[in-house]
Design a protein around this motif. Structure first.
Motif, mmCIF file in Angstrom:
data_model
loop_
_atom_site.group_PDB
_atom_site.id
_atom_site.type_symbol
_atom_site.label_atom_id
_atom_site.label_comp_id
_atom_site.label_asym_id
_atom_site.label_seq_id
_atom_site.Cartn_x
_atom_site.Cartn_y
_atom_site.Cartn_z
ATOM 1 N N GLU A 45 0.823 -1.217 0.000
ATOM 2 C CA GLU A 45 0.000 0.000 0.000
ATOM 3 C C GLU A 45 0.853 1.261 0.000
ATOM 4 O OE1 GLU A 45 0.058 -1.892 4.072
ATOM 5 O OE2 GLU A 45 -0.590 -2.566 2.125
ATOM 6 N N ILE A 46 2.010 1.212 0.629
ATOM 7 C CA ILE A 46 2.899 2.380 0.612
ATOM 8 C C ILE A 46 3.549 2.515 -0.768
ATOM 9 C CG2 ILE A 46 5.012 3.374 1.592
ATOM 10 C CD1 ILE A 46 4.130 2.338 4.303
ATOM 11 N N ARG A 47 3.871 1.394 -1.398
ATOM 12 C CA ARG A 47 4.421 1.448 -2.764
ATOM 13 C C ARG A 47 3.390 2.047 -3.720
ATOM 14 N NH1 ARG A 47 7.537 -3.246 -4.070
ATOM 15 N NH2 ARG A 47 6.837 -3.436 -2.357
ATOM 16 N N LEU A 48 2.111 1.660 -3.561
ATOM 17 C CA LEU A 48 1.055 2.219 -4.409
ATOM 18 C C LEU A 48 0.926 3.725 -4.172
ATOM 19 C CD1 LEU A 48 -1.623 -0.607 -4.125
ATOM 20 C CD2 LEU A 48 -0.132 -0.110 -6.066
ATOM 21 N N TRP A 49 1.017 4.137 -2.906
ATOM 22 C CA TRP A 49 0.993 5.573 -2.604
ATOM 23 C C TRP A 49 2.166 6.268 -3.289
ATOM 24 C CZ3 TRP A 49 5.017 8.103 -0.223
ATOM 25 C CH2 TRP A 49 4.817 9.478 -0.033
ATOM 26 N N LEU A 50 3.362 5.656 -3.213
ATOM 27 C CA LEU A 50 4.551 6.239 -3.814
ATOM 28 C C LEU A 50 4.378 6.385 -5.329
ATOM 29 C CD1 LEU A 50 7.458 7.243 -3.634
ATOM 30 C CD2 LEU A 50 8.213 4.838 -3.706
ATOM 31 N N GLN A 51 3.828 5.381 -5.967
ATOM 32 C CA GLN A 51 3.602 5.457 -7.406
ATOM 33 C C GLN A 51 2.653 6.603 -7.753
ATOM 34 O OE1 GLN A 51 2.227 1.470 -8.158
ATOM 35 N NE2 GLN A 51 4.288 0.708 -8.574
ATOM 36 N N VAL B 290 14.385 4.457 3.400
ATOM 37 C CA VAL B 290 14.802 4.391 2.004
ATOM 38 C C VAL B 290 15.500 5.691 1.642
ATOM 39 C CG1 VAL B 290 13.993 4.061 -0.364
ATOM 40 C CG2 VAL B 290 12.822 2.906 1.510
ATOM 41 N N GLY B 291 16.599 5.578 0.908
ATOM 42 C CA GLY B 291 17.376 6.738 0.516
ATOM 43 C C GLY B 291 16.819 7.417 -0.722
ATOM 44 N N LYS B 292 17.242 8.679 -0.909
ATOM 45 C CA LYS B 292 16.782 9.458 -2.056
ATOM 46 C C LYS B 292 17.153 8.793 -3.378
ATOM 47 C CE LYS B 292 18.318 13.483 -4.429
ATOM 48 N NZ LYS B 292 18.738 12.663 -5.480
ATOM 49 N N SER B 293 18.345 8.234 -3.459
ATOM 50 C CA SER B 293 18.761 7.602 -4.723
ATOM 51 C C SER B 293 17.898 6.383 -5.039
ATOM 52 C CB SER B 293 20.240 7.228 -4.685
ATOM 53 O OG SER B 293 20.487 6.287 -3.665
ATOM 54 N N ALA B 294 17.489 5.642 -4.011
ATOM 55 C CA ALA B 294 16.618 4.477 -4.244
ATOM 56 C C ALA B 294 15.246 4.933 -4.726
ATOM 57 C CB ALA B 294 16.472 3.652 -2.970
ATOM 58 N N VAL B 295 14.726 6.010 -4.138
ATOM 59 C CA VAL B 295 13.432 6.550 -4.565
ATOM 60 C C VAL B 295 13.556 7.104 -5.986
ATOM 61 C CG1 VAL B 295 11.680 8.316 -4.114
ATOM 62 C CG2 VAL B 295 12.664 7.023 -2.210
ATOM 63 N N HIS B 296 14.664 7.755 -6.278
ATOM 64 C CA HIS B 296 14.882 8.304 -7.611
ATOM 65 C C HIS B 296 14.954 7.182 -8.653
ATOM 66 C CE1 HIS B 296 17.185 10.140 -10.956
ATOM 67 N NE2 HIS B 296 16.366 11.151 -10.707
ATOM 68 N N ASN B 297 15.712 6.120 -8.355
ATOM 69 C CA ASN B 297 15.807 4.985 -9.279
ATOM 70 C C ASN B 297 14.442 4.336 -9.495
ATOM 71 O OD1 ASN B 297 18.546 5.347 -9.595
ATOM 72 N ND2 ASN B 297 19.097 3.819 -8.058
ATOM 73 N N PHE B 298 13.691 4.159 -8.405
ATOM 74 C CA PHE B 298 12.351 3.585 -8.505
ATOM 75 C C PHE B 298 11.454 4.503 -9.340
ATOM 76 C CE2 PHE B 298 7.968 3.162 -6.958
ATOM 77 C CZ PHE B 298 7.766 1.799 -7.151
ATOM 78 N N GLY B 299 11.579 5.802 -9.112
ATOM 79 C CA GLY B 299 10.778 6.780 -9.865
ATOM 80 C C GLY B 299 11.070 6.720 -11.346
ATOM 81 N N GLN B 300 12.344 6.598 -11.704
ATOM 82 C CA GLN B 300 12.699 6.509 -13.120
ATOM 83 C C GLN B 300 12.146 5.231 -13.743
ATOM 84 O OE1 GLN B 300 17.011 7.064 -12.948
ATOM 85 N NE2 GLN B 300 16.739 9.085 -13.872
ATOM 86 N N GLU B 301 12.251 4.114 -13.011
ATOM 87 C CA GLU B 301 11.709 2.842 -13.516
ATOM 88 C C GLU B 301 10.194 2.948 -13.702
ATOM 89 O OE1 GLU B 301 12.797 -0.097 -10.647
ATOM 90 O OE2 GLU B 301 14.944 0.090 -11.077
ATOM 91 N N TYR B 302 9.540 3.517 -12.692
ATOM 92 C CA TYR B 302 8.082 3.618 -12.747
ATOM 93 C C TYR B 302 7.640 4.594 -13.833
ATOM 94 C CZ TYR B 302 3.242 3.981 -11.445
ATOM 95 O OH TYR B 302 1.870 3.976 -11.491
ATOM 96 N N GLU B 303 8.382 5.673 -14.019
ATOM 97 C CA GLU B 303 8.055 6.633 -15.073
ATOM 98 C C GLU B 303 8.149 5.961 -16.446
ATOM 99 O OE1 GLU B 303 9.243 11.125 -16.611
ATOM 100 O OE2 GLU B 303 10.653 10.031 -15.334
ATOM 101 N N ALA B 304 9.193 5.170 -16.651
ATOM 102 C CA ALA B 304 9.343 4.456 -17.929
ATOM 103 C C ALA B 304 8.185 3.475 -18.117
ATOM 104 C CB ALA B 304 10.677 3.719 -17.966
ATOM 105 N N PHE B 305 7.794 2.797 -17.038
ATOM 106 C CA PHE B 305 6.678 1.856 -17.113
ATOM 107 C C PHE B 305 5.372 2.596 -17.413
ATOM 108 C CE2 PHE B 305 3.145 -0.314 -14.973
ATOM 109 C CZ PHE B 305 3.142 -1.492 -15.703
#
Length: 191
Positions: free
Chosen positions: A13-19, A50-65
């Motif tokens: 649920e937190i991952r869904l919020w993050l997305q 979770v660190g900023k770089s991990a959130v940034h990497n996840f954000g880039q992956e999710y943006e591409a998706f």
């Protein structure tokens, strides 16, 4: 096998919020977003940050998706319009086929990477996404069928009301007597 990324360990649920937050912020503002994420995790009692770089990497992956999803949807709409298949259920079917293809390509890509296994959690999310898509298709078809049924019933009621009005008018004008009007109402199920 490398250890799982911290971002992959956060509750669903937190991952869904993050997305959703990533989409709303236009995939920017990672420092503030990381702070909010860690605050949510702490409030929930999770022993992970979770660190900023991990959130940034996840954000880039999710943006591409997300972009790939938008492109796939736009392509499906265009393809169906070009081929005269504007029916919503067929659109869902095409999207499901596209998701199946995407899933296959993703799994194949992961299997070809040397020394890496497919993460069961990734398979779970992929399966869940495909299940939700199939569910959505069934719900849309049911909603469409229910709407068509409602419209048909409304048309029947309107036709009955018009016939009832014609009988009433004919009786008032003296074109038929009261007994004939009553018989007509009984035959048509208005009595």
């Amino acid at each position: 096998m490398p250890p799982p990324r911290k971002i992959d360990l956060i509750p669903t649920e937190i991952r869904l919020w993050l997305q959703e937050a990533l989409k709303q912020r236009g995939f920017s503002g990672y420092v503030e977003l990381t702070d909010e994420l860690n605050t949510r995790l702490a409030e929930r009692g999770e022993a992970i940050t979770v660190g900023k770089s991990a959130v940034h990497n996840f954000g880039q992956e999710y943006e591409a998706f997300a972009r790939a999803q938008e492109e796939a949807s736009a392509w499906a709409v265009s393809w169906m319009e070009d081929n005269g298949l504007e029916d919503e259920a067929k659109r869902q079917s095409v999207l499901f086929q596209m998701m199946t293809t995407l899933a296959f390509k993703a799994m194949k890509s992961r299997m070809e990477q040397e020394g890496e296994d497919i993460n069961p959690q990734e398979l779970h999310f992929l399966g869940r996404m495909m299940k939700d898509l199939m569910s959505s298709s069934g719900m849309r078809e049911k909603l469409k069928a229910d709407e068509e049924k409602r419209i048909a019933e409304q048309a029947v009621q309107q036709a009955k009301a018009e016939m009832q009005g014609q009988i009433d008018d004919a009786e008032k004008d003296g074109a038929i007597d009261a007994e004939a009007a009553q018989k007509a109402r009984e035959i048509m199920g208005f009595a």
